[in-house]
Design a protein around this motif. Sequence first.
Motif, PDB file in Angstrom:
ATOM      1  N   TYR A 155       0.803  -1.229   0.000  1.00 29.34           N
ATOM      2  CA  TYR A 155       0.000   0.000   0.000  1.00 29.34           C
ATOM      3  C   TYR A 155       0.831   1.273   0.000  1.00 29.34           C
ATOM      4  CZ  TYR A 155      -3.909  -3.045   1.058  1.00 29.34           C
ATOM      5  OH  TYR A 155      -4.859  -4.016   0.992  1.00 29.34           O
ATOM      6  N   GLU A 156       2.126   1.151  -0.244  1.00 34.17           N
ATOM      7  CA  GLU A 156       2.996   2.317  -0.274  1.00 34.17           C
ATOM      8  C   GLU A 156       2.928   3.136   1.015  1.00 34.17           C
ATOM      9  OE1 GLU A 156       1.782   4.248  -3.852  1.00 34.17           O
ATOM     10  OE2 GLU A 156       2.225   2.468  -5.015  1.00 34.17           O
ATOM     11  N   VAL A 157       2.812   2.445   2.143  1.00 36.94           N
ATOM     12  CA  VAL A 157       2.879   3.133   3.435  1.00 36.94           C
ATOM     13  C   VAL A 157       4.330   3.566   3.628  1.00 36.94           C
ATOM     14  CG1 VAL A 157       2.603   2.889   5.912  1.00 36.94           C
ATOM     15  CG2 VAL A 157       1.075   1.684   4.387  1.00 36.94           C
ATOM     16  N   VAL A 161       8.570   6.340   8.262  1.00 33.49           N
ATOM     17  CA  VAL A 161       7.794   6.736   9.434  1.00 33.49           C
ATOM     18  C   VAL A 161       7.261   5.506  10.166  1.00 33.49           C
ATOM     19  CG1 VAL A 161       5.789   8.004  10.219  1.00 33.49           C
ATOM     20  CG2 VAL A 161       7.171   8.940   8.405  1.00 33.49           C
ATOM     21  N   SER A 162       6.689   4.551   9.410  1.00 35.80           N
ATOM     22  CA  SER A 162       6.082   3.402  10.092  1.00 35.80           C
ATOM     23  C   SER A 162       7.145   2.599  10.834  1.00 35.80           C
ATOM     24  CB  SER A 162       5.323   2.532   9.100  1.00 35.80           C
ATOM     25  OG  SER A 162       6.199   1.818   8.281  1.00 35.80           O
ATOM     26  N   ILE A 164       9.870   3.693  12.180  1.00 34.30           N
ATOM     27  CA  ILE A 164      10.280   4.386  13.403  1.00 34.30           C
ATOM     28  C   ILE A 164       9.246   4.207  14.502  1.00 34.30           C
ATOM     29  CG2 ILE A 164      10.556   6.698  14.365  1.00 34.30           C
ATOM     30  CD1 ILE A 164      12.344   7.328  12.071  1.00 34.30           C
ATOM     31  N   MET A 165       7.963   4.249  14.102  1.00 30.17           N
ATOM     32  CA  MET A 165       6.916   3.995  15.095  1.00 30.17           C
ATOM     33  C   MET A 165       7.050   2.574  15.651  1.00 30.17           C
ATOM     34  SD  MET A 165       5.291   6.762  15.289  1.00 30.17           S
ATOM     35  CE  MET A 165       6.254   8.056  14.580  1.00 30.17           C
ATOM     36  N   ILE A 169       7.369   1.098  19.525  1.00 26.47           N
ATOM     37  CA  ILE A 169       6.438   0.089  20.038  1.00 26.47           C
ATOM     38  C   ILE A 169       7.218  -1.113  20.568  1.00 26.47           C
ATOM     39  CG2 ILE A 169       4.597  -1.496  19.396  1.00 26.47           C
ATOM     40  CD1 ILE A 169       3.725   0.614  17.324  1.00 26.47           C
TER      41      ILE A 169
ATOM     42  N   PHE B 234       8.775  12.813  14.350  1.00 30.79           N
ATOM     43  CA  PHE B 234       8.343  11.780  13.407  1.00 30.79           C
ATOM     44  C   PHE B 234       6.823  11.637  13.411  1.00 30.79           C
ATOM     45  CE2 PHE B 234      12.670  10.277  14.598  1.00 30.79           C
ATOM     46  CZ  PHE B 234      13.258  10.614  13.398  1.00 30.79           C
ATOM     47  N   ILE B 235       6.223  11.761  14.611  1.00 26.93           N
ATOM     48  CA  ILE B 235       4.763  11.693  14.671  1.00 26.93           C
ATOM     49  C   ILE B 235       4.177  12.859  13.881  1.00 26.93           C
ATOM     50  CG2 ILE B 235       2.770  11.817  16.218  1.00 26.93           C
ATOM     51  CD1 ILE B 235       4.302  10.290  18.264  1.00 26.93           C
ATOM     52  N   ILE B 237       5.501  14.208  11.253  1.00 26.20           N
ATOM     53  CA  ILE B 237       5.623  13.849   9.832  1.00 26.20           C
ATOM     54  C   ILE B 237       4.471  12.918   9.437  1.00 26.20           C
ATOM     55  CG2 ILE B 237       7.042  12.625   8.158  1.00 26.20           C
ATOM     56  CD1 ILE B 237       9.480  13.594   9.735  1.00 26.20           C
ATOM     57  N   ALA B 238       4.164  11.974  10.330  1.00 23.40           N
ATOM     58  CA  ALA B 238       3.057  11.053  10.032  1.00 23.40           C
ATOM     59  C   ALA B 238       1.734  11.806   9.947  1.00 23.40           C
ATOM     60  CB  ALA B 238       2.987   9.970  11.103  1.00 23.40           C
ATOM     61  N   TYR B 285       2.303   5.729  19.355  1.00 23.72           N
ATOM     62  CA  TYR B 285       3.002   5.215  18.182  1.00 23.72           C
ATOM     63  C   TYR B 285       2.114   4.252  17.405  1.00 23.72           C
ATOM     64  CZ  TYR B 285       6.670   7.078  21.105  1.00 23.72           C
ATOM     65  OH  TYR B 285       7.414   7.902  21.914  1.00 23.72           O
ATOM     66  N   LEU B 286       1.345   3.459  18.156  1.00 26.58           N
ATOM     67  CA  LEU B 286       0.456   2.489  17.526  1.00 26.58           C
ATOM     68  C   LEU B 286      -0.630   3.206  16.715  1.00 26.58           C
ATOM     69  CD1 LEU B 286       0.535  -0.564  17.708  1.00 26.58           C
ATOM     70  CD2 LEU B 286      -1.271  -0.471  19.397  1.00 26.58           C
ATOM     71  N   THR B 288      -0.527   6.211  15.546  1.00 27.41           N
ATOM     72  CA  THR B 288       0.089   6.877  14.397  1.00 27.41           C
ATOM     73  C   THR B 288       0.252   5.895  13.249  1.00 27.41           C
ATOM     74  OG1 THR B 288       1.312   8.225  15.959  1.00 27.41           O
ATOM     75  CG2 THR B 288       2.011   8.320  13.685  1.00 27.41           C
ATOM     76  N   THR B 289       0.763   4.691  13.570  1.00 29.40           N
ATOM     77  CA  THR B 289       0.957   3.683  12.525  1.00 29.40           C
ATOM     78  C   THR B 289      -0.368   3.313  11.886  1.00 29.40           C
ATOM     79  OG1 THR B 289       2.615   2.809  14.015  1.00 29.40           O
ATOM     80  CG2 THR B 289       2.156   1.535  12.049  1.00 29.40           C
ATOM     81  N   LEU B 292      -1.637   6.021   9.682  1.00 28.86           N
ATOM     82  CA  LEU B 292      -0.855   6.090   8.447  1.00 28.86           C
ATOM     83  C   LEU B 292      -1.260   4.975   7.491  1.00 28.86           C
ATOM     84  CD1 LEU B 292       1.518   7.722   7.302  1.00 28.86           C
ATOM     85  CD2 LEU B 292       3.046   6.003   8.204  1.00 28.86           C
ATOM     86  N   VAL B 293      -1.485   3.772   8.051  1.00 23.86           N
ATOM     87  CA  VAL B 293      -1.856   2.641   7.206  1.00 23.86           C
ATOM     88  C   VAL B 293      -3.229   2.884   6.578  1.00 23.86           C
ATOM     89  CG1 VAL B 293      -2.485   0.209   7.217  1.00 23.86           C
ATOM     90  CG2 VAL B 293      -0.451   0.967   8.423  1.00 23.86           C
ATOM     91  N   SER B 296      -2.915   5.363   3.862  1.00 24.16           N
ATOM     92  CA  SER B 296      -2.238   4.839   2.672  1.00 24.16           C
ATOM     93  C   SER B 296      -3.129   3.875   1.907  1.00 24.16           C
ATOM     94  CB  SER B 296      -0.946   4.130   3.075  1.00 24.16           C
ATOM     95  OG  SER B 296      -0.139   4.991   3.809  1.00 24.16           O
ATOM     96  N   VAL B 297      -3.892   3.049   2.648  1.00 27.32           N
ATOM     97  CA  VAL B 297      -4.778   2.092   1.978  1.00 27.32           C
ATOM     98  C   VAL B 297      -5.850   2.847   1.181  1.00 27.32           C
ATOM     99  CG1 VAL B 297      -6.518   0.320   2.350  1.00 27.32           C
ATOM    100  CG2 VAL B 297      -4.377   0.234   3.598  1.00 27.32           C
ATOM    101  N   ARG B 299      -5.658   5.869  -0.011  1.00 26.63           N
ATOM    102  CA  ARG B 299      -5.021   6.513  -1.157  1.00 26.63           C
ATOM    103  C   ARG B 299      -4.754   5.490  -2.261  1.00 26.63           C
ATOM    104  NH1 ARG B 299       0.876   8.537  -0.169  1.00 26.63           N
ATOM    105  NH2 ARG B 299       1.026   6.273  -0.088  1.00 26.63           N
ATOM    106  N   TYR B 300      -4.316   4.292  -1.817  1.00 21.45           N
ATOM    107  CA  TYR B 300      -4.006   3.233  -2.779  1.00 21.45           C
ATOM    108  C   TYR B 300      -5.275   2.801  -3.513  1.00 21.45           C
ATOM    109  CZ  TYR B 300      -2.337  -1.225  -4.569  1.00 21.45           C
ATOM    110  OH  TYR B 300      -2.002  -2.259  -5.388  1.00 21.45           O
ATOM    111  N   ARG B 301      -6.372   2.650  -2.756  1.00 24.46           N
ATOM    112  CA  ARG B 301      -7.640   2.238  -3.366  1.00 24.46           C
ATOM    113  C   ARG B 301      -8.104   3.263  -4.389  1.00 24.46           C
ATOM    114  NH1 ARG B 301     -10.225  -0.985   0.728  1.00 24.46           N
ATOM    115  NH2 ARG B 301      -8.997  -2.919   0.627  1.00 24.46           N
TER     116      ARG B 301
END
Lengths: 384, 314
Positions: A155-157, A161-162, A164-165, A169, B234-235, B237-238, B285-286, B288-289, B292-293, B296-297, B299-301
């Motif tokens: 998915y081009e995540v 950044v991911s 580093i997160m 974790i 970094f957060i 940036i996310a 952090y969780l 944020t991830t 982001l996912v 991205s999903v 955007r991808y769709r």
Amino acid sequence: MKRLSAFLTLLRSRVKDLLSSPRLLSAIIEGGRMLIAILIAYLVAFMVIGIVSDDPAMAIRWFVLGPFSSATEFGEVLKNATPLLFAGIAACLIIRGGNFNMFTEGAFYAGGLVTALVAIGFEGPGFLAIVVPLAAGTLAAMLIGYIPAKLKAKYEVNEFVSSIMFNFIVMWIGIWLISNVVIDITSGDNATAPIPDASRLRILIENTNVTTGLLIALVIAIIAYLYMFKTRFGFRLRMTGDNRAFARGVGIDVARAGISSQLLGIGVAGLGGGVEILANYHRFNWKTLPGFGFDGFMVAIIAKNRPLLVPLAALFIGYLRSGADLMAFNSDVAQEVVQIIQGLILILVASEAFFSSAWFRGLLAKRMFRRKRFASATEVDRHA
Amino acid sequence: MREFFQLFATPGFYAMILQLSTPLVFAALAALVSNKAGVLNIGIEGAMVSAALSAALLSTLTGSAALGVLAGVLAGILMGLFFALCAVRLRTNHILVGIATNILASGVAVFIIYAVTGNKSDYPGIAMTPWNVPILKELPFIGEILFQNANPLIYLAVIAVIAVRFLFRRTVLGVRILAVGKNEVAAASVGISPARVKTIALMIAGGLAGFGGAYLSLGYMSGFNTGMVAGRGFIGIAAEAIGAGHPVATALFAVLFGAVNAFSLAAQTFPSFAIPYELLNTLPYLTTTIGLVIYSVLRYRKAHPSPTHKEIKP
């Protein structure tokens, strides 16, 4: 006599060929650039030391010559270089595949923790007591690292950044484990039970802390070289990293190549974490990320992403570190001065413009014409 | 569970969200401005570290928190300038410059603290005096959240969001930054110097990150310690990535991550809440991830509509 002169002519022409070959020339230029970058970084560091220290000469002497003062001290260089070697190889694999996956940092942590836990729980016979924990640590790191790698490929995540997160974790889960679940209260610390002697890596050189981990690291470097440059998988990996569109065009599964490059890198980092723990620690007690992941990227850049040069780069950074440790111990300067050197070297070595032909042209133009015209012409070239 | 609902009824929790969101909003805006100029700026983390330290140093040196904040912002701008020099003039890979500036910033920070105090982790600072807005602070609930003991930089974060929006909507510089970010060659062909515009954008970003760093050491806490930025750059940036380049959306996502952070801190104080604080610390952090996912999903769709999807829609 005639034969000798014929031989000499032949030799001369060979040498001439060699000297005029573009590979040697570029190697010389690259080497020169590297030396100048290192020199500049050292100069800045010396200035900083000069500002903060009461006795700069003493501090600098320990910093530069300290590591060579005895076999034990030089052993520290090799000891410091070992994890950097793993991290550098890991970064090489990842960068060459065209990614910036920083999970190598978390992989060191996860690999170290799982290796320690398996070593404590599994008391196998002979060399299995070392191999099984290391394999478990490597696999654990790869399992976690698969997530950001797959997400990037599918998915081009943004993997930077991911990953580093994920590092944070993994670190907090690890801290939770060693302070609640697998804590050994008798240690008086948030740490695991002691690692059994059978699992600890043997000392390689008498009177030093150099362990067989260094040999493992060197073997990994050679395997990584063979994989990247002598197999078709490695070729696909490099192709994908160099030119993704082209690689896809000639039928390479770029998603798969990207994932495998990141997974291999993370596996190497996980192994590095395990080796670090089995070599230098009696218990696993890391409460921060070890920092080797980021260092690895620096080592890889200094080695120009070539696995066979990584040992040299790791040795250099290891030398910097042990010199800095000695300096911090024997003088009033903190060892963090190394980070200044490392940062500057990283920027200068990775720079495309620093000491390139365009840079020289720009410099010459400024010197000769004292006008901006020539320089602005190169500026246009660059954007064209 | 009752504490859980009580938490959402206390104004203090919302005030905490604002406090924890402020540095993230600044970081996210910094990421946005750099991204608009076509630079992936990972050095924000480092800029925040150096700004936090400079702010603490100058505040104790001069005895004035305001001068400390100013020093922090200046340090951020300088870090931005340094980033620009490396990335634009020396043409080093942006990610590597980012890594290098982060290494440099954290190294130099420890180095300076050690040289000044002899310890390696903390440096005291003079905290900013919080504002109490007259009349408005008497408002029930909202007054307590927004207008009592509020740090001036919290208001400034809101202004910064509007200012960044204004920059890209209404100013020549903003349009130039957008042009350079979209197509450098085209921008150069109409007489814009991409190098200069990028440098300016990175300095603006550095200044924004500087506010975030200064807030951390003089607003959120009073003093600097080495782990205090803790990946907030970094957060940010996310948050910018999920906000898709829109200042208001970016800021809202930053606030969302701030809220999760506030929750993870508040939940540690619940006596009946059995989750250990180490695991609660993973929450920011969780999320944020996950955010982001999801982004991205989606955007991808959008970019790759699935064939079945097409068939359904005539």
